[in-house]
Design a protein around this motif. Structure first.
Motif, PDB file in Angstrom:
ATOM      1  N   CYS A 169       2.271 -10.363   7.142  1.00  0.00           N
ATOM      2  CA  CYS A 169       1.441  -9.179   6.933  1.00  0.00           C
ATOM      3  C   CYS A 169      -0.036  -9.530   7.077  1.00  0.00           C
ATOM      4  N   THR A 170      -0.832  -8.544   7.452  1.00  0.00           N
ATOM      5  CA  THR A 170      -2.283  -8.675   7.470  1.00  0.00           C
ATOM      6  C   THR A 170      -2.832  -8.115   6.162  1.00  0.00           C
ATOM      7  N   LEU A 171      -3.584  -8.916   5.439  1.00  0.00           N
ATOM      8  CA  LEU A 171      -4.139  -8.473   4.164  1.00  0.00           C
ATOM      9  C   LEU A 171      -5.564  -7.983   4.374  1.00  0.00           C
ATOM     10  N   ILE A 172      -5.829  -6.791   3.900  1.00  0.00           N
ATOM     11  CA  ILE A 172      -7.134  -6.153   4.077  1.00  0.00           C
ATOM     12  C   ILE A 172      -8.015  -6.478   2.885  1.00  0.00           C
ATOM     13  N   THR A 173      -9.223  -6.913   3.155  1.00  0.00           N
ATOM     14  CA  THR A 173     -10.215  -7.134   2.097  1.00  0.00           C
ATOM     15  C   THR A 173     -11.435  -6.269   2.379  1.00  0.00           C
TER      16      THR A 173
END
Length: 267
Positions: free
Chosen positions: A140-144
């Motif tokens: 998954c791509t984690l959004i910050t």
């Protein structure tokens, strides 16, 4: 940011016993008086208790809110119970963990863009941190959030890919939906896609769910909004638990959730 090794996933029975022993569920610390005050405030339209959801006039009946909370959280159902101890049903907690695990499993399969956030940095951060690591490992791509975003009297920061509010020199407890609003608006301004999934609590979860984003969250028995959101379909899953016990006590719950989701707990 390394964490202590994850414990082996407990059985359902062992987890239920742990939840009761640590008062994450069962006889919890939150009093009946506090619960009823918050249920009443939500029914009376106090938006602080709506967590960023738009409830209109659909939940103005206090008895309906209490009935919902008894059904989905496990508080004492009787309206005559007005003082003293209140409860969270550990079986409902585990049932909700199983439903959340299904959502997390699908997110991992799809390589989803996921945003994790907490308004309880002294408690639930440990859970979100472990989920962030496992979702990243699953692809998954984690959004910050971008730097220099401000809301609710503080600055939005992230630690181990979990968004939180910094205020007064420390990470702050907040119910406000405003930090999540700021993050989503900043993503839109930058031309970046919104999250496919939000994993959060308090107003972080409520606002995201209210914007039509797939959202799963954790909520205490004195925070009815996310349970209302789940009943109405704006929140996919709300897990009932005491949301501010010492963070290490959540480790068996987290291990159970990761195992049920088929995610790697070796972090």
């Amino acid at each position: 940011m390394p964490m202590d090794p994850a414990p082996a996933a407990p059985s359902r029975q062992s987890l239920a016993e742990h939840l009761i022993r640590t008062r994450i569920a069962g006889d919890v610390a939150t009093s009946r008086e506090n619960n009823l005050d918050h249920f009443r405030a939500l029914a009376e339209g106090n938006r602080y208790y709506w967590f960023g959801l738009e409830l209109g006039d659909r939940w103005t009946d206090l008895s309906a809110v209490l009935e919902l909370m008894a059904e989905r959280c496990g508080v004492v159902a009787s309206p005559k119970h007005r003082h003293g101890q209140d409860t969270i049903d550990p079986e409902l907690t585990i049932d909700a963990l199983d439903r959340m695990a299904d959502v997390l499993h699908k997110a991992a399969e799809n390589g989803s863009r996921v945003l994790l956030a907490t308004g309880h940095p002294a408690g639930l951060f440990a859970v979100h941190h472990a989920l962030a690591d496992a979702l990243r490992a699953a692809g998954c791509t984690l959004i910050t959030p971008p730097d220099h975003l401000y809301a609710d009297g503080g600055e939005i920061r992230h630690l181990a890919s979990v968004s939180m509010l910094h205020r007064g020199g420390g990470l702050a407890h907040t119910h406000s939906p405003d930090p999540m609003r700021e993050i989503l608006e900043a993503l839109e301004r930058a031309g970046e896609p919104l999250p496919d999934l939000v994993v959060a609590d308090h107003g972080w979860a409520g606002y995201a769910g209210g914007q039509g984003i797939d959202t799963v969250g954790f909520a205490d028995c004195n925070d009815p909004a996310l349970f209302v959101g789940e009943a109405e379909g704006s929140v996919l899953v709300t897990v009932p638990l005491d949301d501010n016990v010492p963070p290490h006590l959540y480790a068996p719950l987290t291990a159970y959730l990761l195992a049920a989701a088929g995610l790697d707990a070796r972090i």
